[in-house]
Write a protein that holds these residues in place. Structure first.
Motif, PDB file in Angstrom:
ATOM      1  N   ALA A 108       6.305   9.903   5.753  1.00 56.45           N
ATOM      2  CA  ALA A 108       6.810   8.566   4.826  1.00 56.45           C
ATOM      3  C   ALA A 108       7.925   9.136   3.762  1.00 56.45           C
ATOM      4  CB  ALA A 108       5.577   8.604   3.855  1.00 56.45           C
ATOM      5  N   VAL A 109       8.512   8.542   3.288  1.00 52.60           N
ATOM      6  CA  VAL A 109       9.560   8.642   2.070  1.00 52.60           C
ATOM      7  C   VAL A 109       8.873   8.263   0.762  1.00 52.60           C
ATOM      8  CG1 VAL A 109      11.858   8.057   1.366  1.00 52.60           C
ATOM      9  CG2 VAL A 109      11.506   8.017   3.911  1.00 52.60           C
ATOM     10  N   LEU A 110       8.717   9.124   0.017  1.00 53.22           N
ATOM     11  CA  LEU A 110       8.094   9.030  -1.115  1.00 53.22           C
ATOM     12  C   LEU A 110       8.655   7.879  -2.025  1.00 53.22           C
ATOM     13  CD1 LEU A 110       6.009  10.027  -3.097  1.00 53.22           C
ATOM     14  CD2 LEU A 110       7.630  11.703  -3.859  1.00 53.22           C
ATOM     15  N   ALA A 111      10.098   7.756  -2.235  1.00 54.87           N
ATOM     16  CA  ALA A 111      10.666   6.637  -2.720  1.00 54.87           C
ATOM     17  C   ALA A 111      10.360   5.408  -2.361  1.00 54.87           C
ATOM     18  CB  ALA A 111      12.080   6.916  -2.755  1.00 54.87           C
ATOM     19  N   GLN A 112      10.132   5.188  -1.266  1.00 55.87           N
ATOM     20  CA  GLN A 112       9.786   3.963  -0.417  1.00 55.87           C
ATOM     21  C   GLN A 112       8.381   3.599  -0.627  1.00 55.87           C
ATOM     22  OE1 GLN A 112       8.915   3.859   3.719  1.00 55.87           O
ATOM     23  NE2 GLN A 112      10.181   2.236   4.119  1.00 55.87           N
ATOM     24  N   MET A 113       7.395   4.751  -0.575  1.00 53.69           N
ATOM     25  CA  MET A 113       5.992   4.325  -1.043  1.00 53.69           C
ATOM     26  C   MET A 113       5.896   3.933  -2.575  1.00 53.69           C
ATOM     27  SD  MET A 113       4.139   7.884   0.291  1.00 53.69           S
ATOM     28  CE  MET A 113       2.432   7.357  -0.212  1.00 53.69           C
ATOM     29  N   VAL A 114       6.487   4.440  -3.369  1.00 57.58           N
ATOM     30  CA  VAL A 114       6.312   4.346  -4.731  1.00 57.58           C
ATOM     31  C   VAL A 114       7.087   2.607  -4.862  1.00 57.58           C
ATOM     32  CG1 VAL A 114       7.506   4.611  -6.995  1.00 57.58           C
ATOM     33  CG2 VAL A 114       6.757   6.522  -5.776  1.00 57.58           C
ATOM     34  N   TYR A 115       8.118   2.408  -4.306  1.00 56.64           N
ATOM     35  CA  TYR A 115       8.969   1.050  -4.269  1.00 56.64           C
ATOM     36  C   TYR A 115       7.822  -0.167  -3.727  1.00 56.64           C
ATOM     37  CZ  TYR A 115      11.682  -3.035  -3.351  1.00 56.64           C
ATOM     38  OH  TYR A 115      12.211  -4.226  -3.162  1.00 56.64           O
ATOM     39  N   PHE A 116       7.182   0.178  -2.724  1.00 55.16           N
ATOM     40  CA  PHE A 116       6.316  -0.851  -2.074  1.00 55.16           C
ATOM     41  C   PHE A 116       4.804  -0.820  -2.850  1.00 55.16           C
ATOM     42  CE2 PHE A 116       8.994  -0.547   1.796  1.00 55.16           C
ATOM     43  CZ  PHE A 116       9.433  -1.757   1.867  1.00 55.16           C
ATOM     44  N   ALA A 117       4.628   0.373  -3.198  1.00 57.92           N
ATOM     45  CA  ALA A 117       3.248   0.257  -4.191  1.00 57.92           C
ATOM     46  C   ALA A 117       3.267  -0.430  -5.238  1.00 57.92           C
ATOM     47  CB  ALA A 117       2.891   1.811  -4.345  1.00 57.92           C
ATOM     48  N   ARG A 118       4.413  -0.458  -6.067  1.00 57.13           N
ATOM     49  CA  ARG A 118       4.591  -1.088  -7.229  1.00 57.13           C
ATOM     50  C   ARG A 118       4.817  -2.613  -6.920  1.00 57.13           C
ATOM     51  NH1 ARG A 118       8.932   2.564 -10.359  1.00 57.13           N
ATOM     52  NH2 ARG A 118       7.554   4.206 -11.263  1.00 57.13           N
ATOM     53  N   GLN A 119       5.435  -2.903  -5.785  1.00 60.08           N
ATOM     54  CA  GLN A 119       5.515  -4.373  -5.493  1.00 60.08           C
ATOM     55  C   GLN A 119       4.186  -4.983  -5.247  1.00 60.08           C
ATOM     56  OE1 GLN A 119       8.240  -4.757  -2.099  1.00 60.08           O
ATOM     57  NE2 GLN A 119       9.547  -5.804  -3.453  1.00 60.08           N
ATOM     58  N   ALA A 120       3.254  -4.179  -4.569  1.00 59.70           N
ATOM     59  CA  ALA A 120       1.948  -4.665  -4.340  1.00 59.70           C
ATOM     60  C   ALA A 120       1.061  -4.573  -5.573  1.00 59.70           C
ATOM     61  CB  ALA A 120       1.232  -3.478  -3.246  1.00 59.70           C
ATOM     62  N   ALA A 121       1.503  -3.890  -6.372  1.00 61.87           N
ATOM     63  CA  ALA A 121       0.540  -3.819  -7.669  1.00 61.87           C
ATOM     64  C   ALA A 121       1.095  -5.138  -8.783  1.00 61.87           C
ATOM     65  CB  ALA A 121       0.980  -2.453  -8.723  1.00 61.87           C
ATOM     66  N   GLN A 122       2.311  -5.452  -8.436  1.00 61.39           N
ATOM     67  CA  GLN A 122       2.758  -6.763  -9.147  1.00 61.39           C
ATOM     68  C   GLN A 122       2.110  -7.776  -8.457  1.00 61.39           C
ATOM     69  OE1 GLN A 122       7.109  -6.160  -8.545  1.00 61.39           O
ATOM     70  NE2 GLN A 122       7.485  -6.216 -11.158  1.00 61.39           N
ATOM     71  N   GLN A 123       1.984  -7.914  -7.243  1.00 62.37           N
ATOM     72  CA  GLN A 123       1.333  -9.306  -6.612  1.00 62.37           C
ATOM     73  C   GLN A 123       0.108  -9.209  -7.170  1.00 62.37           C
ATOM     74  OE1 GLN A 123       1.480  -8.672  -2.235  1.00 62.37           O
ATOM     75  NE2 GLN A 123       3.615  -8.620  -2.379  1.00 62.37           N
ATOM     76  N   MET A 124      -0.851  -7.973  -7.366  1.00 58.02           N
ATOM     77  CA  MET A 124      -2.116  -8.118  -7.805  1.00 58.02           C
ATOM     78  C   MET A 124      -2.342  -8.518  -9.276  1.00 58.02           C
ATOM     79  SD  MET A 124      -4.199  -7.422  -5.323  1.00 58.02           S
ATOM     80  CE  MET A 124      -5.689  -7.133  -6.680  1.00 58.02           C
ATOM     81  N   GLU A 125      -1.086  -8.033 -10.059  1.00 61.45           N
ATOM     82  CA  GLU A 125      -1.293  -8.367 -11.479  1.00 61.45           C
ATOM     83  C   GLU A 125      -0.946  -9.919 -11.858  1.00 61.45           C
ATOM     84  OE1 GLU A 125       2.187  -6.266 -13.293  1.00 61.45           O
ATOM     85  OE2 GLU A 125       1.017  -4.281 -12.667  1.00 61.45           O
ATOM     86  N   VAL A 126      -0.225 -10.555 -10.973  1.00 59.88           N
ATOM     87  CA  VAL A 126       0.034 -12.061 -11.305  1.00 59.88           C
ATOM     88  C   VAL A 126      -0.949 -12.796 -10.398  1.00 59.88           C
ATOM     89  CG1 VAL A 126       2.517 -11.743 -11.600  1.00 59.88           C
ATOM     90  CG2 VAL A 126       1.821 -12.365  -9.234  1.00 59.88           C
ATOM     91  N   GLY A 127      -1.825 -12.218  -9.501  1.00 55.97           N
ATOM     92  CA  GLY A 127      -3.065 -12.666  -8.995  1.00 55.97           C
ATOM     93  C   GLY A 127      -2.608 -13.765  -7.710  1.00 55.97           C
ATOM     94  N   GLU A 128      -1.382 -13.098  -7.143  1.00 51.79           N
ATOM     95  CA  GLU A 128      -0.951 -14.171  -5.821  1.00 51.79           C
ATOM     96  C   GLU A 128      -0.067 -13.130  -5.042  1.00 51.79           C
ATOM     97  OE1 GLU A 128       2.634 -16.932  -7.227  1.00 51.79           O
ATOM     98  OE2 GLU A 128       0.552 -17.421  -8.092  1.00 51.79           O
ATOM     99  N   ALA A 129       0.077 -13.338  -3.880  1.00 49.80           N
ATOM    100  CA  ALA A 129       0.927 -12.603  -2.777  1.00 49.80           C
ATOM    101  C   ALA A 129       2.196 -13.166  -3.001  1.00 49.80           C
ATOM    102  CB  ALA A 129       0.535 -12.911  -1.196  1.00 49.80           C
ATOM    103  N   LEU A 130       3.234 -12.508  -3.120  1.00 48.67           N
ATOM    104  CA  LEU A 130       4.709 -12.779  -3.217  1.00 48.67           C
ATOM    105  C   LEU A 130       5.258 -13.220  -1.788  1.00 48.67           C
ATOM    106  CD1 LEU A 130       5.767  -9.999  -5.734  1.00 48.67           C
ATOM    107  CD2 LEU A 130       5.039 -12.405  -6.167  1.00 48.67           C
TER     108      LEU A 130
END
Length: 130
Positions: A108-130
């Motif tokens: 894995a590429v650590l920066a990629q992991m952080v980026y995609f994990a943050r995107q996933a967290a944002q989806q959960m925060e707003v309560g819908e898949a982007l």
């Protein structure tokens, strides 16, 4: 903590997408801040429960570190280990705060992991898949 069924279903969907986006991903868990597994993509359910409990404990420690060092509340944690990486991202859902925990091997590429994990967290925060 009992989460609304739509949040649990969203967590499953978000984790499935995350596992496909991150090269080397081996596990992903969404947990409550008090350490209960909401949704997981792991080899067995016991591993999901362990990751959820650890994410809660580590997040609590990092909260204190952020406050005591006067850098503010933590948003994410990255751990580089001998055989891979762990990234934990807070999910700041207004009614149900949670933690996303992503584990990957050394490919894995650590920066990629952080980026995609943050995107996933944002989806959960707003309560819908982007």
């Amino acid at each position: 903590m009992n989460l609304p069924p739509h949040l649990t279903a969203l967590a499953e969907k978000v984790l499935q997408g995350l596992m496909g986006q991150v090269r080397g991903a081996v596990a992903a868990v969404v947990s409550t801040v008090d350490g209960f597994d909401v949704a997981s993509h792991v080899e067995n359910s016991a591993a999901g429960a362990k990751l959820a409990a650890m994410a809660s404990s580590i997040s609590a420690i990092c909260s204190v570190v952020g406050e005591e060092s006067q850098v503010g509340a933590h948003r994410s944690i990255s751990i580089e280990a001998e055989n891979g990486y762990v990234v934990m991202v807070n999910i700041a859902h207004s009614a149900n705060p949670m933690i996303l925990n992503l584990v990957a091997d050394k490919t894995a590429v650590l920066a990629q992991m952080v980026y995609f994990a943050r995107q996933a967290a944002q989806q959960m925060e707003v309560g819908e898949a982007l």
